[in-house]
Design a protein around this motif. Structure first.
Motif, PDB file in Angstrom:
ATOM      1  N   UNK A 248      38.787  -8.533 -20.779  1.00 41.86           N
ATOM      2  CA  UNK A 248      38.751  -7.375 -19.875  1.00 41.86           C
ATOM      3  C   UNK A 248      39.831  -7.459 -18.808  1.00 41.86           C
ATOM      4  N   UNK A 249      40.315  -8.671 -18.534  1.00 46.10           N
ATOM      5  CA  UNK A 249      41.348  -8.838 -17.505  1.00 46.10           C
ATOM      6  C   UNK A 249      42.651  -8.155 -17.897  1.00 46.10           C
ATOM      7  N   UNK A 250      42.810  -7.836 -19.183  1.00 48.15           N
ATOM      8  CA  UNK A 250      44.009  -7.125 -19.624  1.00 48.15           C
ATOM      9  C   UNK A 250      44.066  -5.711 -19.056  1.00 48.15           C
ATOM     10  N   UNK A 254      45.575  -1.275 -14.925  1.00 47.23           N
ATOM     11  CA  UNK A 254      45.094   0.106 -14.856  1.00 47.23           C
ATOM     12  C   UNK A 254      44.261   0.316 -13.587  1.00 47.23           C
ATOM     13  N   UNK A 255      43.484  -0.700 -13.199  1.00 47.94           N
ATOM     14  CA  UNK A 255      42.687  -0.611 -11.970  1.00 47.94           C
ATOM     15  C   UNK A 255      43.600  -0.539 -10.749  1.00 47.94           C
ATOM     16  N   UNK A 256      44.616  -1.377 -10.741  1.00 48.99           N
ATOM     17  CA  UNK A 256      45.566  -1.378  -9.626  1.00 48.99           C
ATOM     18  C   UNK A 256      46.263  -0.025  -9.529  1.00 48.99           C
ATOM     19  N   UNK A 257      46.658   0.510 -10.679  1.00 49.55           N
ATOM     20  CA  UNK A 257      47.333   1.805 -10.692  1.00 49.55           C
ATOM     21  C   UNK A 257      46.450   2.925 -10.164  1.00 49.55           C
ATOM     22  N   UNK A 258      45.150   2.876 -10.478  1.00 49.34           N
ATOM     23  CA  UNK A 258      44.221   3.908 -10.001  1.00 49.34           C
ATOM     24  C   UNK A 258      44.106   3.872  -8.486  1.00 49.34           C
ATOM     25  N   UNK A 281      40.584   3.390 -17.289  1.00 48.95           N
ATOM     26  CA  UNK A 281      40.147   2.019 -17.017  1.00 48.95           C
ATOM     27  C   UNK A 281      38.767   1.779 -17.612  1.00 48.95           C
ATOM     28  N   UNK A 282      37.848   2.739 -17.431  1.00 48.82           N
ATOM     29  CA  UNK A 282      36.511   2.592 -17.991  1.00 48.82           C
ATOM     30  C   UNK A 282      36.579   2.412 -19.507  1.00 48.82           C
ATOM     31  N   UNK A 283      37.437   3.204 -20.156  1.00 51.84           N
ATOM     32  CA  UNK A 283      37.590   3.097 -21.610  1.00 51.84           C
ATOM     33  C   UNK A 283      38.152   1.741 -22.003  1.00 51.84           C
ATOM     34  N   UNK A 284      39.259   1.352 -21.366  1.00 51.47           N
ATOM     35  CA  UNK A 284      39.934   0.113 -21.734  1.00 51.47           C
ATOM     36  C   UNK A 284      39.070  -1.104 -21.446  1.00 51.47           C
ATOM     37  N   UNK A 285      38.473  -1.146 -20.253  1.00 49.12           N
ATOM     38  CA  UNK A 285      37.590  -2.250 -19.875  1.00 49.12           C
ATOM     39  C   UNK A 285      36.424  -2.346 -20.866  1.00 49.12           C
ATOM     40  N   UNK A 292      35.332  -8.416 -26.927  1.00 47.08           N
ATOM     41  CA  UNK A 292      34.977  -9.770 -26.510  1.00 47.08           C
ATOM     42  C   UNK A 292      33.596 -10.170 -26.985  1.00 47.08           C
ATOM     43  N   UNK A 293      32.636  -9.244 -26.888  1.00 48.34           N
ATOM     44  CA  UNK A 293      31.275  -9.522 -27.350  1.00 48.34           C
ATOM     45  C   UNK A 293      31.240  -9.713 -28.875  1.00 48.34           C
TER      46      UNK A 293
END
Length: 300
Positions: A248-250, A254-258, A281-285, A292-293
């Motif tokens: 998720x850290x990838x 996108x969070x910083x950009x928002x 971000x919600x989609x990518x995260x 990951x799961x």
């Protein structure tokens, strides 16, 4: 209006940037279930479609009641306000919303018949929450609780249902893993309310963004992002999940950009890219978390 333009209008009415809040939680709940059972594809698809339909209905209710209450006009920025801009019949919008709910109920009946009829109660409550978000005498969207309600129902509850129909159980891990997604679903609403803060204030709304002010709301949004990442990191450090969840850290950029997109911006047009980045971000995260799961389950 030509056929292409007509489809574009109806696509806008669905408010596609919000649909991530409906399908991402289903992916996460189903991916978590991989560690326990083989996935029953028909149940997964029924759950996915029902969740998307409820979100579409919620968006249509939002469009209808924003029009009825005079919040939308021809100069409204964003994809809302299609009724006043394109002359779509308000009753048609309401009818489509009801149709989406009816189809979701039919899918829910199938899901309940294969799992538990207790889910019917939860499903009815979810549909009611979608309606009362902007409908009824005291719309949730007019209060500071919109983000919390959206995150609870479209994050935590949807993940639990998606997990339950595959495993016939709710676990501590299924609840813990739903927290960051719930926060980010709420963040989509926060971003929307930051953009619409001035107009909402004039129309009597008392959203969290209005109460916090622009700078405070942007800081709150940034805090939501930070908590979401720290939550996943903590789950890995505590040994509850494997390091594959750190994928998720990838999505951090996108969070910083928002956040940067909202900082120092004041007009609706200027803030549109930041609002879009929050939904992305919600989609990518969420997709990275589901991957990951899935990898965690395969490793085990």
């Amino acid at each position: 209006m030509n056929q292409h333009a007509r489809w574009r209008v109806w696509w806008q009415l669905l408010r596609p940037h919000t649909l991530t809040a409906s399908f991402v939680p289903v992916l996460i709940g189903t991916a978590l279930a991989l560690e326990i059972n083989e996935i029953q594809l028909p149940l997964f698809l029924a759950m996915l479609l029902a969740s998307v339909l409820i979100q579409c209905a919620t968006n249509m209710f939002n469009e209808y009641y924003d029009y009825k209450r005079g919040l939308d006009n021809k100069d409204s920025v964003g994809i809302g306000g299609a009724i006043v801009r394109y002359g779509i019949s308000p009753q048609t919008v309401m009818n489509i919303a009801i149709t989406c709910c009816v189809i979701a109920v039919l899918l829910g009946i199938y899901i309940c018949s294969a799992t538990s009829w207790w889910l019917a109660v939860i499903g009815v409550i979810c549909i009611a929450a979608g309606y009362f978000y902007t409908g009824g005498p005291w719309p949730i969207a007019y209060t500071p609780f919109g983000e919390g309600v959206a995150g609870f129902f479209m994050g935590l509850i949807i993940i639990q249902i998606a997990f339950f129909i595959q495993t016939d159980a709710i676990t501590q891990l299924s609840i813990l893993i739903s927290i960051p997604t719930s926060i980010l679903v709420g963040a989509i609403l926060m971003a929307n309310n930051i953009r619409d803060r001035e107009g909402d204030k004039k129309n009597g709304r008392k959203t969290l963004a209005i109460l916090l002010g622009h700078e405070g709301a942007v800081r709150f949004l940034a805090g939501m992002f930070i908590v979401s990442y720290l939550w996943v990191i903590a789950l890995v450090i505590l040994g509850l999940f494997s390091p594959t969840l750190l994928l998720v850290l990838l999505s951090v950029t996108k969070a910083v950009g928002a956040v940067q997109g909202f900082a120092g911006r004041r007009t609706n047009v200027e803030m549109m890219p930041a609002m879009g980045a929050t939904a992305q971000l919600n989609s990518l995260f969420g997709i990275l978390l589901a991957i990951g799961l899935t990898l965690d389950a395969l490793i085990l």
